[in-house]
Design a protein around this motif. Structure first.
Motif, PDB file in Angstrom:
ATOM      1  N   SER A 158       3.924  -3.115  -6.642  1.00  0.00           N
ATOM      2  CA  SER A 158       5.219  -2.604  -7.095  1.00  0.00           C
ATOM      3  C   SER A 158       5.306  -1.092  -6.888  1.00  0.00           C
ATOM      4  N   PHE A 159       4.217  -0.395  -7.179  1.00  0.00           N
ATOM      5  CA  PHE A 159       4.157   1.054  -7.011  1.00  0.00           C
ATOM      6  C   PHE A 159       4.329   1.451  -5.543  1.00  0.00           C
ATOM      7  N   LEU A 160       3.812   0.612  -4.646  1.00  0.00           N
ATOM      8  CA  LEU A 160       3.818   0.928  -3.213  1.00  0.00           C
ATOM      9  C   LEU A 160       5.023   0.393  -2.455  1.00  0.00           C
ATOM     10  N   GLU A 161       5.870  -0.386  -3.095  1.00  0.00           N
ATOM     11  CA  GLU A 161       6.902  -1.112  -2.353  1.00  0.00           C
ATOM     12  C   GLU A 161       7.903  -0.214  -1.622  1.00  0.00           C
ATOM     13  N   LYS A 162       8.092   1.001  -2.068  1.00  0.00           N
ATOM     14  CA  LYS A 162       9.051   1.892  -1.412  1.00  0.00           C
ATOM     15  C   LYS A 162       8.447   2.636  -0.227  1.00  0.00           C
ATOM     16  N   ASN A 163       7.147   2.505  -0.035  1.00  0.00           N
ATOM     17  CA  ASN A 163       6.485   3.159   1.089  1.00  0.00           C
ATOM     18  C   ASN A 163       6.525   2.234   2.292  1.00  0.00           C
ATOM     19  N   SER A 164       6.874   2.798   3.433  1.00  0.00           N
ATOM     20  CA  SER A 164       7.085   1.948   4.599  1.00  0.00           C
ATOM     21  C   SER A 164       5.871   1.821   5.507  1.00  0.00           C
ATOM     22  N   THR A 165       5.065   2.853   5.627  1.00  0.00           N
ATOM     23  CA  THR A 165       3.938   2.768   6.561  1.00  0.00           C
ATOM     24  C   THR A 165       2.636   2.496   5.806  1.00  0.00           C
ATOM     25  N   SER A 166       1.685   1.954   6.527  1.00  0.00           N
ATOM     26  CA  SER A 166       0.374   1.680   5.938  1.00  0.00           C
ATOM     27  C   SER A 166      -0.308   2.967   5.489  1.00  0.00           C
ATOM     28  N   MET A 167      -0.113   4.041   6.253  1.00  0.00           N
ATOM     29  CA  MET A 167      -0.690   5.337   5.889  1.00  0.00           C
ATOM     30  C   MET A 167      -0.124   5.807   4.552  1.00  0.00           C
ATOM     31  N   GLU A 168       1.192   5.734   4.402  1.00  0.00           N
ATOM     32  CA  GLU A 168       1.818   6.136   3.132  1.00  0.00           C
ATOM     33  C   GLU A 168       1.298   5.281   1.980  1.00  0.00           C
ATOM     34  N   LEU A 203      -1.504   3.584   1.741  1.00  0.00           N
ATOM     35  CA  LEU A 203      -2.908   3.860   1.448  1.00  0.00           C
ATOM     36  C   LEU A 203      -3.074   5.126   0.611  1.00  0.00           C
ATOM     37  N   LEU A 204      -2.404   6.176   1.007  1.00  0.00           N
ATOM     38  CA  LEU A 204      -2.528   7.436   0.274  1.00  0.00           C
ATOM     39  C   LEU A 204      -1.866   7.359  -1.100  1.00  0.00           C
ATOM     40  N   ARG A 205      -0.797   6.583  -1.211  1.00  0.00           N
ATOM     41  CA  ARG A 205      -0.136   6.410  -2.512  1.00  0.00           C
ATOM     42  C   ARG A 205      -1.004   5.607  -3.482  1.00  0.00           C
ATOM     43  N   CYS A 206      -1.978   4.866  -2.984  1.00  0.00           N
ATOM     44  CA  CYS A 206      -2.919   4.174  -3.881  1.00  0.00           C
ATOM     45  C   CYS A 206      -3.604   5.185  -4.802  1.00  0.00           C
ATOM     46  N   PHE A 207      -3.871   6.362  -4.274  1.00  0.00           N
ATOM     47  CA  PHE A 207      -4.504   7.402  -5.081  1.00  0.00           C
ATOM     48  C   PHE A 207      -3.530   7.953  -6.127  1.00  0.00           C
ATOM     49  N   ASP A 208      -2.244   8.007  -5.797  1.00  0.00           N
ATOM     50  CA  ASP A 208      -1.239   8.414  -6.786  1.00  0.00           C
ATOM     51  C   ASP A 208      -1.141   7.371  -7.901  1.00  0.00           C
ATOM     52  N   PHE A 209      -1.224   6.113  -7.520  1.00  0.00           N
ATOM     53  CA  PHE A 209      -1.245   5.017  -8.498  1.00  0.00           C
ATOM     54  C   PHE A 209      -2.452   5.170  -9.425  1.00  0.00           C
ATOM     55  N   LEU A 210      -3.595   5.456  -8.827  1.00  0.00           N
ATOM     56  CA  LEU A 210      -4.810   5.643  -9.611  1.00  0.00           C
ATOM     57  C   LEU A 210      -4.673   6.835 -10.552  1.00  0.00           C
ATOM     58  N   GLU A 211      -4.153   7.925 -10.049  1.00  0.00           N
ATOM     59  CA  GLU A 211      -3.967   9.123 -10.883  1.00  0.00           C
ATOM     60  C   GLU A 211      -3.064   8.811 -12.078  1.00  0.00           C
ATOM     61  N   ARG A 212      -1.981   8.130 -11.812  1.00  0.00           N
ATOM     62  CA  ARG A 212      -1.060   7.758 -12.896  1.00  0.00           C
ATOM     63  C   ARG A 212      -1.754   6.869 -13.926  1.00  0.00           C
ATOM     64  N   ASN A 213      -2.502   5.891 -13.436  1.00  0.00           N
ATOM     65  CA  ASN A 213      -3.176   4.966 -14.352  1.00  0.00           C
ATOM     66  C   ASN A 213      -4.269   5.644 -15.172  1.00  0.00           C
ATOM     67  N   MET A 214      -4.976   6.571 -14.562  1.00  0.00           N
ATOM     68  CA  MET A 214      -6.013   7.283 -15.321  1.00  0.00           C
ATOM     69  C   MET A 214      -5.381   8.016 -16.496  1.00  0.00           C
ATOM     70  N   ARG A 215      -4.274   8.663 -16.239  1.00  0.00           N
ATOM     71  CA  ARG A 215      -3.580   9.391 -17.313  1.00  0.00           C
ATOM     72  C   ARG A 215      -3.017   8.423 -18.351  1.00  0.00           C
ATOM     73  N   LEU A 216      -2.339   7.366 -17.893  1.00  0.00           N
ATOM     74  CA  LEU A 216      -1.727   6.401 -18.816  1.00  0.00           C
ATOM     75  C   LEU A 216      -2.761   5.715 -19.709  1.00  0.00           C
ATOM     76  N   ASN A 217      -3.933   5.485 -19.153  1.00  0.00           N
ATOM     77  CA  ASN A 217      -4.989   4.773 -19.894  1.00  0.00           C
ATOM     78  C   ASN A 217      -5.989   5.718 -20.538  1.00  0.00           C
ATOM     79  N   ASP A 218      -5.597   6.970 -20.680  1.00  0.00           N
ATOM     80  CA  ASP A 218      -6.412   7.965 -21.387  1.00  0.00           C
ATOM     81  C   ASP A 218      -7.837   8.044 -20.827  1.00  0.00           C
ATOM     82  N   TYR A 219      -7.932   7.933 -19.502  1.00  0.00           N
ATOM     83  CA  TYR A 219      -9.207   8.088 -18.781  1.00  0.00           C
ATOM     84  C   TYR A 219     -10.273   7.070 -19.213  1.00  0.00           C
TER      85      TYR A 219
END
Length: 190
Positions: free
Chosen positions: A71-81, A83-99
């Protein structure tokens, strides 16, 4: 948690919250039942045992995690985008889940080899993540499968290492650093 959800769902929702927050071994059945507001018979009717509940927890967590990622990646069109957005997803989750880190790694540290089926479910999650990265990198590096696999495994290790280091440092700098390194790997793919 919705008070009108059925007992099976309430047990799993409560167990999921407690297993992640306080750990699998530190969470007792009585606490789960009390917080879920269900009778002990409901646990055994729907799950059979705490270990069976743990396996259901891993399966549900894997499905929820990948649904959230996609769901987080659905607006990204290329595989490169993506892949790199996976790290943004991770960053968001680390913060949301209090590390708190990765629920799968955390659980694996507790159950180790004592529960082969739960361990298998955890390994299946990580294998699915590995395949996910391999597919994205294969789309980026179409002409060299060996190189694509090498880079995707390196990115997987960066991703997993960023989780652990973020948990240790209670900060997202490891995720940001991993994303920069992944970008460098992908830009030097030939």
């Amino acid at each position: 948690m919705a008070s009108n959800s059925n007992p099976k769902d309430r047990i799993l929702q409560t167990a999921s919250k407690l297993f992640y927050a306080q750990g699998y071994n530190a969470t007792g059945i009585n606490q789960i039942l009390e917080e879920a507001n269900v009778a002990k018979a409901s646990l055994y009717t729907h799950y059979g045992s705490k270990d069976d509940l743990g396996i259901a927890y891993v399966k549900a967590a894997r499905e929820d995690w990948f649904n959230a990622l996609n769901s987080f990646l659905e607006k990204n069109s290329t595989s490169m985008e993506k892949l790199l957005r996976c790290f943004d997803f991770l960053e968001r989750n680390m913060r949301l889940n209090d590390y708190k880190g990765c629920r799968f790694i955390n659980l694996l540290a507790e159950v180790s080899t004592q529960n082969a089926e739960m361990r298998k479910e955890i390994v299946d999650h990580k294998s699915t993540l590995r395949a996910f990265f391999q597919n994205l990198v294969s789309d980026i590096i179409e002409d060299d499968k060996a190189k694509a696999n090498q880079i995707s495994d390196s990115i997987l290790l960066l991703f997993e290492g960023a989780i652990v280091q973020s948990k240790i440092h209670l900060d997202v700098w490891p995720v940001k650093t991993a994303k920069k390194t992944a970008t460098t790997l992908l830009n030097t793919k030939t």
